[in-house]
Design a protein around this motif. Structure first.
Motif, mmCIF file in Angstrom:
data_model
loop_
_atom_site.group_PDB
_atom_site.id
_atom_site.type_symbol
_atom_site.label_atom_id
_atom_site.label_comp_id
_atom_site.label_asym_id
_atom_site.label_seq_id
_atom_site.Cartn_x
_atom_site.Cartn_y
_atom_site.Cartn_z
ATOM 1 N N TRP A 173 0.837 -1.191 0.000
ATOM 2 C CA TRP A 173 0.000 0.000 0.000
ATOM 3 C C TRP A 173 0.880 1.253 0.000
ATOM 4 O O TRP A 173 1.995 1.238 0.526
ATOM 5 N N ARG A 175 0.532 5.881 -0.206
ATOM 6 C CA ARG A 175 -0.198 7.136 -0.399
ATOM 7 C C ARG A 175 0.779 8.277 -0.142
ATOM 8 O O ARG A 175 1.816 8.071 0.524
ATOM 9 N N TYR A 232 -3.425 3.184 -1.845
ATOM 10 C CA TYR A 232 -3.516 2.469 -3.110
ATOM 11 C C TYR A 232 -2.523 1.320 -3.076
ATOM 12 O O TYR A 232 -1.417 1.459 -2.548
ATOM 13 N N SER A 254 -7.289 0.439 -6.186
ATOM 14 C CA SER A 254 -7.924 1.223 -5.128
ATOM 15 C C SER A 254 -8.203 0.326 -3.929
ATOM 16 O O SER A 254 -8.117 -0.907 -4.021
#
Length: 274
Positions: A173, A175, A232, A254
């Motif tokens: 993940w 961001r 993401y 997503s």
């Protein structure tokens, strides 16, 4: 994760000063560096954003972007020159070149197109099964390239770089540390923010450099359904390495499992003697 008054760091760093006649001037600061120069995700984001501004037709969304990296982009003035190569009823093709000191550092091309009504709608793509981002710790970035401090990493796909793993899978993940909406340039930045997956197979330290990458965009952007603070999932896999070069295919998902974009790159990887 509040945005500073001057705007989100990635968006502001990829929005260069418009000079007119397709020219955009900018400078990459050291906090976006990877080794001797800027990391490729920021450069691709700046090239794409400049092409989007020059085209100035939001209904023609980015569908593909290819960037060739010719030389490191260092902390000095740089110039992006955008050219509209051809425009049809639904599709436009643009090119861009980034220069420093009169020398080409990056060459790019992109395809922009309107959406089309079609009964052909399906997907067999599935994200890997991983823990939710908030169930994972934020990875420290002190030992990573300078630009990594701008992102919140939650590693959970494959093995770490330089771990001598039996499989070349790598990712997790991600961001921005400062919240900002997901648009097409940021998609490029997130896809290029993890090391190439072949690094997982290297047993010990290694250096690397992207030769080129192509990004295909599969979702309408900006992504209106996502919070600016959303994570993401970036999952990469390498299937072939030889003669100093390795491939990679990476997906960006997503949090709700929508495939947003895909990157295919070739990287030069140099394992270092211990």
């Amino acid at each position: 994760m509040k945005a500073p008054p001057h705007g989100p760091p990635f968006a502001s760093s990829t929005t260069w000063n418009a000079l007119g006649e397709g020219r955009y001037a900018g400078r990459v600061l050291p906090h976006w560096f990877q080794g001797r120069g800027s990391y490729g995700g920021l450069l691709g984001g700046a090239l794409l954003r400049s092409m989007m501004r020059e085209l100035n037709e939001p209904e023609r969304m980015p569908r593909s972007l290819t960037v060739h990296f010719c030389a490191p982009v260092t902390e000095q003035d740089a110039l992006i020159t955008v050219r509209l190569e051809r425009a049809g009823r639904q599709v436009s093709h643009l090119s861009a070149r980034l220069e420093q000191a009169g020398q080409v550092a990056c060459l790019a091309s992109a395809t922009f197109a309107t959406s089309r009504d079609t009964p052909l709608v399906f997907t067999e793509a599935r994200p890997p099964e991983v823990p939710a981002p908030h169930a994972l710790p934020s990875a420290p970035t002190e030992a990573m390239p300078a630009f990594c401090a701008q992102f919140d990493y939650r590693w959970c796909v494959g093995a770490p770089p330089s771990s001598g793993a039996s499989e070349a899978r790598l990712g997790g993940w991600i961001r921005p540390r400062v919240a900002e909406p997901l648009d097409a340039p940021l998609v490029v930045g997130l896809l290029d923010a993890y090391p190439p997956a072949a690094f997982a197979r290297v047993d010990g330290p290694a250096l690397g450099a992207t030769m080129d990458y192509t990004v295909h965009f599969y979702a309408p952007l900006p992504l209106a359904s996502a919070s600016p603070e959303a994570f993401y999932l970036r999952a990469g896999q390498s299937r072939h390495a030889a003669l100093g070069y390795a491939d990679e295919l990476a997906d960006l998902w997503s949090e709700d499992g929508q495939l947003l974009a895909q990157l295919r790159q070739m990287a030069a990887i140099f394992p270092q003697p211990r």
